[in-house]
Motif scaffolding. Structure first.
Motif, PDB file in Angstrom:
ATOM      1  N   UNK A 171       0.816  -1.221   0.000  1.00 50.98           N
ATOM      2  CA  UNK A 171       0.000   0.000   0.000  1.00 50.98           C
ATOM      3  C   UNK A 171       0.845   1.265   0.000  1.00 50.98           C
ATOM      4  N   UNK A 172       0.134   2.407  -0.055  1.00 51.72           N
ATOM      5  CA  UNK A 172       0.752   3.686   0.242  1.00 51.72           C
ATOM      6  C   UNK A 172       0.737   3.825   1.759  1.00 51.72           C
ATOM      7  N   UNK A 173       1.895   4.123   2.356  1.00 52.30           N
ATOM      8  CA  UNK A 173       2.007   4.143   3.818  1.00 52.30           C
ATOM      9  C   UNK A 173       2.064   5.589   4.320  1.00 52.30           C
ATOM     10  N   UNK A 174       1.343   5.826   5.426  1.00 52.63           N
ATOM     11  CA  UNK A 174       1.207   7.155   6.016  1.00 52.63           C
ATOM     12  C   UNK A 174       1.924   7.188   7.360  1.00 52.63           C
ATOM     13  N   UNK A 175       2.767   8.187   7.557  1.00 47.47           N
ATOM     14  CA  UNK A 175       3.396   8.397   8.864  1.00 47.47           C
ATOM     15  C   UNK A 175       2.946   9.767   9.351  1.00 47.47           C
ATOM     16  N   UNK A 176       2.531   9.854  10.626  1.00 46.71           N
ATOM     17  CA  UNK A 176       2.051  11.166  11.063  1.00 46.71           C
ATOM     18  C   UNK A 176       1.922  11.294  12.565  1.00 46.71           C
ATOM     19  N   UNK A 188       5.190  12.006   6.760  1.00 46.67           N
ATOM     20  CA  UNK A 188       5.863  11.315   5.649  1.00 46.67           C
ATOM     21  C   UNK A 188       4.871  10.397   4.942  1.00 46.67           C
ATOM     22  N   UNK A 189       4.995  10.281   3.641  1.00 49.91           N
ATOM     23  CA  UNK A 189       4.129   9.397   2.859  1.00 49.91           C
ATOM     24  C   UNK A 189       5.017   8.598   1.909  1.00 49.91           C
ATOM     25  N   UNK A 198       9.298  -0.787   6.747  1.00 49.10           N
ATOM     26  CA  UNK A 198       7.925  -0.253   6.818  1.00 49.10           C
ATOM     27  C   UNK A 198       7.821   0.670   8.040  1.00 49.10           C
ATOM     28  N   UNK A 199       7.616   1.958   7.810  1.00 50.99           N
ATOM     29  CA  UNK A 199       7.643   2.893   8.942  1.00 50.99           C
ATOM     30  C   UNK A 199       6.337   2.995   9.723  1.00 50.99           C
ATOM     31  N   UNK A 200       5.238   2.418   9.229  1.00 51.37           N
ATOM     32  CA  UNK A 200       3.942   2.596   9.905  1.00 51.37           C
ATOM     33  C   UNK A 200       2.958   1.551   9.396  1.00 51.37           C
ATOM     34  N   UNK A 201       1.962   1.256  10.225  1.00 49.54           N
ATOM     35  CA  UNK A 201       0.939   0.300   9.762  1.00 49.54           C
ATOM     36  C   UNK A 201      -0.322   1.025   9.301  1.00 49.54           C
ATOM     37  N   UNK A 202      -0.222   2.338   9.119  1.00 44.66           N
ATOM     38  CA  UNK A 202      -1.365   3.100   8.607  1.00 44.66           C
ATOM     39  C   UNK A 202      -1.218   3.235   7.094  1.00 44.66           C
ATOM     40  N   UNK A 243      -0.733  21.519   5.206  1.00 49.88           N
ATOM     41  CA  UNK A 243      -0.962  20.291   5.990  1.00 49.88           C
ATOM     42  C   UNK A 243      -1.777  19.256   5.219  1.00 49.88           C
ATOM     43  N   UNK A 244      -1.582  18.002   5.576  1.00 50.33           N
ATOM     44  CA  UNK A 244      -2.373  16.923   4.986  1.00 50.33           C
ATOM     45  C   UNK A 244      -2.818  16.017   6.135  1.00 50.33           C
ATOM     46  N   UNK A 245      -4.092  15.747   6.202  1.00 55.67           N
ATOM     47  CA  UNK A 245      -4.645  15.001   7.327  1.00 55.67           C
ATOM     48  C   UNK A 245      -4.997  13.574   6.935  1.00 55.67           C
ATOM     49  N   UNK A 246      -4.855  12.683   7.900  1.00 54.37           N
ATOM     50  CA  UNK A 246      -5.257  11.299   7.704  1.00 54.37           C
ATOM     51  C   UNK A 246      -6.391  10.985   8.669  1.00 54.37           C
ATOM     52  N   UNK A 247      -7.388  10.266   8.172  1.00 54.13           N
ATOM     53  CA  UNK A 247      -8.559   9.942   8.987  1.00 54.13           C
ATOM     54  C   UNK A 247      -8.720   8.419   9.004  1.00 54.13           C
TER      55      UNK A 247
END
Ligand code: G1P
Length: 287
Positions: A171-176, A188-189, A198-202, A243-247
């Motif tokens: 996937x595309x991975x989101x760090x925040x 980071x994206x 893998x820096x994140x499980x989001x 800014x970019x938000x993740x929900x």
């Protein structure tokens, strides 16, 4: 107060190779879950989220997607003559769902390139992106939730899901940073990071509400993973300027682009179907 989000892009130009031969002459977005093609669930989510104008990005051979939503007067006439009122209503309501336009992506140069094809249709306003092969089951339509985040914070909002670390590389991975509740702010994206790193499980889960500045960044995005223009890479450029938000959403994501998930989607959604759910449950217990 931000203007409401009323436009959406549905990318549906991909080849669907993981489901061949089923998708040789039929787009994967036209595969049926229960009694509707996948693309109809996606358009319905958009409409339930307040979207009135949709552009579906297609490629040669995918014109049947258009046939599904266009008005078919001959068929309406026939159903009327035969007194098939319920069917007539179902067919008519399809062509009244929204203003739907179609744009060709002539070369399969990636999700980012597909979104860029919609620039003239979208203009200078925020818009939603709903992946055409992904159904989201949730109490509140996910695109509606993202639109609310956009309206509140005035910046792009993407849907996120937690997945086991071993599959995050798909996937595309989101760090925040966690801002509270279900909201994160991106730092980071990374599109499909290498397995050991893998820096994140989001991960991105197929719905986005984006500021129109994304078009500028898409034009400056070089080819990335798979030599394609990746939306994630353009969002990373956007994130450096605003800014970019993740929900993180509650609900289920069904990516019907592979065999196992296609079957699971049919079963899970079938179990919740008011018409066949009970009988299906009984039958599954029996076998
Ligand atoms: C796309 C996106 C990726 C996202 C995924 C699932 O990848 O590029 O960031 O996580 O959809 O929504 P694809 O599945 O098309 O390779």
């Amino acid at each position: 107060m931000q203007k409401a989000i009323t436009k959406a892009v549905i990318p549906a130009a991909g080849l669907g190779t993981r489901l061949l031969p089923a998708t040789k002459a039929q787009p994967k977005e036209m595969l049926v879950i229960i009694d509707k093609p996948v693309i109809q669930y996606v358009v319905e989510e958009a409409v339930q989220s307040g979207i009135t104008d949709i552009v579906i990005i297609i490629s040669a051979g995918k014109e049947v997607l258009r046939g599904h939503f266009d008005r078919d007067e001959a068929l309406e006439h026939l159903l009327e003559k035969r007194g098939k009122t319920a069917e007539l209503e179902a067919i008519r309501s399809l062509s009244n769902l929204a203003n739907i336009q179609y744009i060709y992506q002539h070369e399969q140069k990636g999700l980012g390139d597909a979104i860029l094809c919609a620039e003239a249709f979208i203009g200078n306003e925020p818009f939603a992106v709903l992946l055409g092969d992904t159904i989201i089951e949730s109490e509140v339509p996910l695109t509606y939730e993202l639109a609310k985040v956009y309206e509140q914070y005035g910046s792009s909002a993407v849907s996120l899901q937690r997945v086991p670390m071993e599959i995050a590389h798909r996937y595309g991975v989101f760090v925040g940073n966690h801002l509270g509740n279900k909201l994160y702010s991106a730092t980071a994206l990374i599109e499909k990071p290498p397995k050991g790193n893998i820096p994140s499980d989001l991960v991105f889960s197929g719905r986005y509400v984006l500021a129109p500045t994304i078009f500028h960044h898409l034009r400056n995005t070089p080819p990335g993973v798979n030599n394609e223009i990746q939306l994630t890479d353009a969002m990373r450029l956007q994130m450096q300027a605003e800014p970019l938000y993740g929900h993180v959403f509650d609900g289920r994501r069904h990516d019907v682009g592979n065999k196992l998930d296609f079957i699971k989607t049919n079963l899970l959604m079938g179990l919740n179907d008011p018409e066949i759910g009970l009988e299906l449950r009984e039958w599954m217990k029996r076998i």
